[in-house]
Design an enzyme around this catalytic site. Sequence first.
Site, short mmCIF file in Angstrom:
data_model
loop_
_atom_site.label_atom_id
_atom_site.label_comp_id
_atom_site.label_asym_id
_atom_site.label_seq_id
_atom_site.Cartn_x
_atom_site.Cartn_y
_atom_site.Cartn_z
N TRP A 175 0.71 -1.17 0.02
CA TRP A 175 0.01 -0.14 0.20
C TRP A 175 0.97 1.13 -0.11
O TRP A 175 0.53 2.16 0.53
CB TRP A 175 -0.85 -0.06 0.96
CG TRP A 175 -2.04 -0.99 0.96
CD1 TRP A 175 -1.90 -2.35 1.44
CD2 TRP A 175 -3.13 -1.11 0.09
NE1 TRP A 175 -3.17 -3.07 1.21
CE2 TRP A 175 -4.04 -2.33 0.38
CE3 TRP A 175 -3.65 -0.11 -0.77
CZ2 TRP A 175 -4.98 -2.47 -0.53
CZ3 TRP A 175 -4.93 -0.27 -1.51
CH2 TRP A 175 -5.42 -1.74 -1.13
N LYS A 198 -5.98 -0.31 -5.19
CA LYS A 198 -6.65 1.00 -5.25
C LYS A 198 -5.65 1.83 -6.25
O LYS A 198 -4.75 1.35 -6.55
CB LYS A 198 -6.83 1.71 -4.10
CG LYS A 198 -8.20 1.09 -3.01
CD LYS A 198 -8.53 2.09 -1.97
CE LYS A 198 -9.68 1.51 -1.19
NZ LYS A 198 -9.97 2.27 -0.15
N GLU A 200 -38.25 1.36 -17.88
CA GLU A 200 -38.96 1.68 -16.96
C GLU A 200 -39.09 3.08 -16.89
O GLU A 200 -38.61 4.00 -16.71
CB GLU A 200 -38.31 1.48 -15.44
CG GLU A 200 -39.25 1.78 -14.07
CD GLU A 200 -38.42 2.12 -13.11
OE1 GLU A 200 -38.88 2.15 -12.20
OE2 GLU A 200 -37.52 2.98 -13.08
N ASP A 252 -33.40 1.03 -15.52
CA ASP A 252 -33.94 1.91 -14.44
C ASP A 252 -33.87 3.08 -14.89
O ASP A 252 -33.03 3.65 -15.20
CB ASP A 252 -33.04 1.29 -13.15
CG ASP A 252 -33.76 2.28 -11.94
OD1 ASP A 252 -34.71 2.01 -11.58
OD2 ASP A 252 -32.86 3.27 -11.49
#
Length: 671
Positions: free
Chosen positions: A86, A121, A390, A337
């Site tokens: 890290w 990350k 939708e 959606d």
Amino acid sequence: MKDPNILPIIQDESWLEGHTQDIYKRYQRYQSAMEEIISYSGSILEFARSHEYYGIHFEKLRNGWIYREWAPNAHNLFLTGDFNQWDRYSHPMKRNYRGDWEIFLPYDKYKDKILHKGKVKVHVEADNGAYDRIPAYIRRVEQDPENHDFAGQLWFPETEFQWTDHDFSAENNKSHPLIYECHIGMAQEKLGVGTYLEFAENILPRIKAGGYNTIQMMAIMEHPYYGSFGYHVSNFFSPTSRFGTPEELKYLVNKAHEMGISVIMDIVHSHAVKNINEGLNEFDGSDHQYFHPGPKGYHEGWDSKLFDYGKLEVKQFLLSNILYWMEEFHFDGFRFDGVTSILYLHHGHTDFDSTEKYFDEGVDYDAVLYLQLANTLIHTYSENQISIAEEVSGMPGISRSPEDGGIGFDFRLAMGIPDFWIKTLKHKPDEHWDMFEMWHELTNRPKKEKTIAYAESHDQALVGDKSIAFWLMDKEMYFSMGVEQTNLVVDRGMALHKLIRLITISLGGEGYLNFIGNEFGHPEWVDFPRVGNDWSYQYARRQWSLADNEDLKYKYLDLWDKKMISLIDQHKVLKSEHAKQIYLDAEKKILVFERADLIFVFSFNISESYFGYEINVPTPGEYMVILDSDESEFGGFQRIDPSISYPTDDQNNIQIYLPNRTAMVLEKRKS
């Protein structure tokens, strides 16, 4: 004779003639965009492969791992993770002229460091500060059980998943969709989160036995807050790790296909979570990388970020997301959606009281184009893929092809139907139910645009509202559902529950949807663990034991649903033309119509039963009742003799006994 120079939607819908130019411009924008895509990439399928360029991949030719990220406004990017303890600054990435950053990690040097399940990350330095971010195209994200922090996870399993669904075809399911809407996490009876494997083993057989041919799965894309029902997506290329591994999701889809069941995803491209730590917001330090800048990029009602569909890179990101789920996980299509919110800059917060509202400055034409391209991609990949919108505004052409002048969806969700049922149950006593209004709400759709009808979905059952069964029977469902018990509230509720579902599926559309558990009248609402309920799973599960219990009346509703679905499927009712009304008696609350050569008879009368009730049928012959909601096996009172046949007279009339709160389906006996 139709003019070949006029788009088909204009020829078919005369009320749109005043907007011929608007619709033609919509089509021209689509044509131009497709020409640019073909010129740029060769095809829309190739255009939608940015997920193969960005993200973390192993390159065989260079013998190493490559990680690329699009972050045009960032100052510096560094890859960090388990592989370098890290260290935020030991692995800087290089930027090219397009705003792409990349780093190459040779195999010989990193073979013992870049490992399956390793956490990663990307450290981003930008105008908004310095943050550890999750790579935008990451394929898996996992939450630390101790500090609840999310991180990207390298996913390089030693063996690839072996698909066995090569002979599966979704063609029939698409033409006659019977959709089972479900949420993997809340699908089990236990107080906890269900898994992909548990769903495959425990729930798929129930869906198959119920006669449904399509599953619509919610909450598959990773989302940081479980209680968002999956609608605040953070990581668009990551199947949520809450339910298991990517291979376990593939196992579920593969098993569904082996059962002949299609699997579609509830895809959320209408907005994204605003979280900086987990999502895309301010990824490169600006507020306008993936989203619109300023207030335009924020949805106040949803507390989320709104995509800039006009930006090339955003279109590629979203289209690649669609292709990824189809190719990698064999999804058979998507329910999009929040399409109304996508289509309009005001997100549908207006009264659509004139046709101008569908074409004025409130329309986001970049978003319209994106949806046209999305549907083109889906149907280019396979003509058997299904796309559902939708959409509540009634945007013309939503489920017609771009070539017809439309947006390209296969189906539109009939959102007005569940709203009608809930409003009726909330605000009208039974004796005031309006049969003309019922007919209008269930049939009001363009003849050439297909609709998915449903009495209730997850929306109607979410906390703050109640399912239809709970509106009908409420607390009596806790105390009065025993098969030996007599209760007027339960008698009424069960009768109307059966009628509402049958009239919706037979009259309301070209497809049908049911939310998990509602087929047997699941009690209560849906409420996910949160602070307000002390993080309880009590209402985030499905109590299958209620339907399985021979001593409870839930079994009657469950069996009714099975028989109803079987009849609709056997006679291909949803593929047939719109229903033809035969008779409507507003005072007696009786409605009769014909569809797929079947006669559907409904009595919503609260107390009166009628002997010798006369119905005029389309063709002469002898008619038999093939489905009766009043049969004892469905919890009814067995007031109709199933052995009786009904011959027509000289005027093609039949005379039947019609009990109150009863539905029956009649078929002409074959000679």
